[in-house]
Scaffold this active site. Structure first.
Site, PDB file in Angstrom:
ATOM      1  N   GLU A 106       0.832  -1.201   0.000  1.00  0.00           N
ATOM      2  CA  GLU A 106       0.000   0.000   0.000  1.00  0.00           C
ATOM      3  C   GLU A 106       0.862   1.244   0.000  1.00  0.00           C
ATOM      4  O   GLU A 106       1.979   1.243   0.512  1.00  0.00           O
ATOM      5  CB  GLU A 106      -0.904   0.014   1.247  1.00  0.00           C
ATOM      6  CG  GLU A 106      -1.943  -1.095   1.222  1.00  0.00           C
ATOM      7  CD  GLU A 106      -2.885  -1.058   2.424  1.00  0.00           C
ATOM      8  OE1 GLU A 106      -4.092  -1.117   2.204  1.00  0.00           O
ATOM      9  OE2 GLU A 106      -2.415  -0.973   3.576  1.00  0.00           O
ATOM     10  N   CYS A 119       3.572   8.473   1.324  1.00  0.00           N
ATOM     11  CA  CYS A 119       4.094   7.449   2.219  1.00  0.00           C
ATOM     12  C   CYS A 119       4.189   6.167   1.400  1.00  0.00           C
ATOM     13  O   CYS A 119       3.181   5.682   0.881  1.00  0.00           O
ATOM     14  CB  CYS A 119       3.124   7.303   3.395  1.00  0.00           C
ATOM     15  SG  CYS A 119       3.587   6.023   4.563  1.00  0.00           S
ATOM     16  N   CYS A 126       6.581  -7.166   6.549  1.00  0.00           N
ATOM     17  CA  CYS A 126       7.715  -6.657   7.321  1.00  0.00           C
ATOM     18  C   CYS A 126       8.163  -7.752   8.284  1.00  0.00           C
ATOM     19  O   CYS A 126       7.341  -8.487   8.829  1.00  0.00           O
ATOM     20  CB  CYS A 126       7.307  -5.407   8.115  1.00  0.00           C
ATOM     21  SG  CYS A 126       8.681  -4.629   9.004  1.00  0.00           S
ATOM     22  N   CYS A 130       6.960  -5.775  15.221  1.00  0.00           N
ATOM     23  CA  CYS A 130       6.558  -4.878  16.319  1.00  0.00           C
ATOM     24  C   CYS A 130       5.085  -5.145  16.636  1.00  0.00           C
ATOM     25  O   CYS A 130       4.238  -5.111  15.742  1.00  0.00           O
ATOM     26  CB  CYS A 130       6.769  -3.420  15.915  1.00  0.00           C
ATOM     27  SG  CYS A 130       8.474  -3.085  15.417  1.00  0.00           S
ATOM     28  N   CYS A 133       2.075  -2.817  15.413  1.00  0.00           N
ATOM     29  CA  CYS A 133       1.998  -2.408  14.014  1.00  0.00           C
ATOM     30  C   CYS A 133       1.318  -3.502  13.195  1.00  0.00           C
ATOM     31  O   CYS A 133       1.708  -4.670  13.266  1.00  0.00           O
ATOM     32  CB  CYS A 133       3.405  -2.153  13.479  1.00  0.00           C
ATOM     33  SG  CYS A 133       3.444  -1.757  11.715  1.00  0.00           S
ATOM     34  N   GLY A 181       6.986  -2.234   5.604  1.00  0.00           N
ATOM     35  CA  GLY A 181       8.369  -2.683   5.499  1.00  0.00           C
ATOM     36  C   GLY A 181       9.364  -1.897   6.308  1.00  0.00           C
ATOM     37  O   GLY A 181       9.071  -0.803   6.790  1.00  0.00           O
ATOM     38  N   GLU A 182      10.537  -2.488   6.468  1.00  0.00           N
ATOM     39  CA  GLU A 182      11.659  -1.837   7.148  1.00  0.00           C
ATOM     40  C   GLU A 182      12.651  -1.446   6.048  1.00  0.00           C
ATOM     41  O   GLU A 182      13.365  -2.306   5.513  1.00  0.00           O
ATOM     42  CB  GLU A 182      12.279  -2.805   8.164  1.00  0.00           C
ATOM     43  CG  GLU A 182      13.655  -2.415   8.679  1.00  0.00           C
ATOM     44  CD  GLU A 182      13.740  -0.994   9.224  1.00  0.00           C
ATOM     45  OE1 GLU A 182      12.812  -0.542   9.914  1.00  0.00           O
ATOM     46  OE2 GLU A 182      14.745  -0.325   8.930  1.00  0.00           O
ATOM     47  N   SER A 238      12.393   4.919  14.903  1.00  0.00           N
ATOM     48  CA  SER A 238      11.198   4.523  15.653  1.00  0.00           C
ATOM     49  C   SER A 238      11.639   4.013  17.015  1.00  0.00           C
ATOM     50  O   SER A 238      11.985   2.851  17.169  1.00  0.00           O
ATOM     51  CB  SER A 238      10.443   3.443  14.873  1.00  0.00           C
ATOM     52  OG  SER A 238      10.001   3.979  13.651  1.00  0.00           O
ATOM     53  N   ASN A 314      -2.349   4.419  16.573  1.00  0.00           N
ATOM     54  CA  ASN A 314      -3.474   4.124  15.704  1.00  0.00           C
ATOM     55  C   ASN A 314      -3.920   2.705  15.976  1.00  0.00           C
ATOM     56  O   ASN A 314      -3.093   1.800  16.085  1.00  0.00           O
ATOM     57  CB  ASN A 314      -3.063   4.293  14.238  1.00  0.00           C
ATOM     58  CG  ASN A 314      -2.753   5.739  13.914  1.00  0.00           C
ATOM     59  OD1 ASN A 314      -3.566   6.629  14.149  1.00  0.00           O
ATOM     60  ND2 ASN A 314      -1.556   5.994  13.398  1.00  0.00           N
ATOM     61  N   CYS A 357      -0.152   5.591  10.253  1.00  0.00           N
ATOM     62  CA  CYS A 357       1.048   4.851  10.663  1.00  0.00           C
ATOM     63  C   CYS A 357       0.669   3.524  11.298  1.00  0.00           C
ATOM     64  O   CYS A 357      -0.147   3.470  12.220  1.00  0.00           O
ATOM     65  CB  CYS A 357       1.836   5.632  11.703  1.00  0.00           C
ATOM     66  SG  CYS A 357       2.377   7.223  11.130  1.00  0.00           S
TER      67      CYS A 357
END
Ligand code: SAH
Length: 367
Positions: A106, A119, A126, A130, A133, A181-182, A238, A314, A357
């Site tokens: 996305e 973005c 990913c 985390c 997320c 993704g990282e 982060s 979020n 986010c």
């Protein structure tokens, strides 16, 4: 067992090569290999990065007989739009893309009065895991190629140039690698994409490096490598917790590189690039929003070339965590400011379309 019986049709492992994967010199070579004059690479680049077109019928400066081959071989379609959702009167739009192998990613375009931020995703899924997320929950599918990353930006730029986003024709001014993704775990492709984004047209899109932000969980060796690239992009780290005990659980890679090491790499980045580093901190109710943690964070950041971005958490599916209470958020800001640290609270654009986010999960569209 005989060879015939075990034969499996080869699966294409990688996305097709695209102009945007290549430097200008490599494009000239690629064009020559197709039997064309090297300067055709410049013409093709102009169509792609300046006019934002891949339609051969628009390329009237190229011989009609060559156009189709050049476009097929160097501008294959890499992203297919599966779904687009908008909010904020059409000025926030999230696009779900399908890649050649069915992987889904996305991107989000956000238009503000004074800028347009895109973005973008750098990986399908990913691997950082985390727990707060949404992207992390499904794990890593695969790295994206440079061109797959760039195509997200070009798609946004095209929509703006064609007056498809409310507010009149416009341009992309900011790019944040804060989608799925990282980015530093897909280092080479991401650096290629950054170069295509900042290189002046027709080599690239000519967007100012100052408008580009690479966000990371804190892969220390890659942060140090990025510092040495000579690309003055903004680094966002982060952090989400100032102490290792909590950060080990919120950002699991912290068990490999600790808060102190990550911040040292950030200060090195700031020293080398002269760019202010962003510290990202999602405020999670009763988890990381205590005043003592704000104090500890303030002490770690005091006097550094740094800016803190607080992100009200979020919501993500299945998570019991929520955003901090407004009074706790205010107290957190005040504590940080008392150390002389610059703080802003990020707006939650795109929340209602799961485009904010940590909400990008690329769920397949409902039938
Ligand atoms: N992997 C990179 C970039 C993607 S995430 C990174 O972690 O930096 C972009 C930002 O959104 C990161 O700061 C991430 O920690 C934050 N984020 C993730 N989930 C979130 C959530 N549910 N609410 C608010 N921010 C979140």
């Amino acid at each position: 067992m005989s060879a015939e019986l075990t034969f499996v049709a080869p699966r294409r492992a990688k996305p097709s090569r695209h102009l945007a994967d290549l430097s200008m010199a490599e494009r000239r070579t690629a064009v020559a290999e197709l039997g064309e004059k090297p300067f055709r690479a410049d013409q093709l680049s102009r169509h792609y990065f300046e006019r934002l077109t891949t339609d051969p019928s628009h390329m009237t400066d190229l011989p009609a007989a060559s156009r189709d081959q050049l476009v097929t071989r160097l501008m294959p379609n890499l992203l297919t739009s599966v779904r687009e959702i908008t909010c904020d009167g059409g000025t926030t739009r999230k696009t779900l893309w399908r890649l050649f192998d069915g992987a889904l990613v996305e991107s989000v375009l956000m238009r503000y009065p004074d800028r347009v931020t895109m973005c973008v995703s750098s990986q399908a899924g990913c691997g950082m895991n985390c727990p707060f997320c949404a992207t992390g929950q499904a794990g890593l599918t695969r790295n994206m190629s440079t061109a797959e990353i760039v195509e997200q930006v070009v798609a946004g730029a095209r929509a703006l140039a064609r007056d498809e986003v409310p507010g009149g024709p416009g341009r992309v001014s900011n790019i944040v690698f804060m989608g799925m993704g990282e980015p530093l775990a897909n280092y080479k492709a991401v650096i290629g994409a950054v170069r295509r984004i900042v290189d002046p047209a027709p080599e690239g899109l000519g967007i100012s490096a100052r408008g580009v932000t690479v966000s990371t969980v804190g892969l220390v060796p890659s942060i140090n490598k990025l510092a040495a690239e000579g690309l003055p992009v903004t680094l966002a780290v982060s952090l989400h917790a100032p102490d290792d005990e909590l950060r080990d659980t919120l950002v699991p890679i912290n068990t490999r590189w600790k808060v102190g090491e990550v911040l040292d790499a950030a200060w090195n980045y700031a020293a080398v690039t002269k760019r202010r580093v962003s510290i990202e901190y999602a405020l999670i109710k009763d988890i990381n929003d205590h005043e003592w943690r704000a104090d500890l964070l303030g002490r770690l950041l005091k006097g550094k070339l740094v800016h803190v971005n607080l992100i009200p958490l979020n919501p993500t599916p299945g998570s019991k965590w929520t955003a901090s209470r407004p009074e706790d958020e205010r107290a957190f800001v005040r504590r940080l400011e008392s150390h002389g640290v610059a703080v802003t609270v990020r707006d939650t654009r795109g929340r209602e379309i799961d485009g904010a986010c940590g909400q990008l999960a690329a769920a397949t569209p409902e039938a």
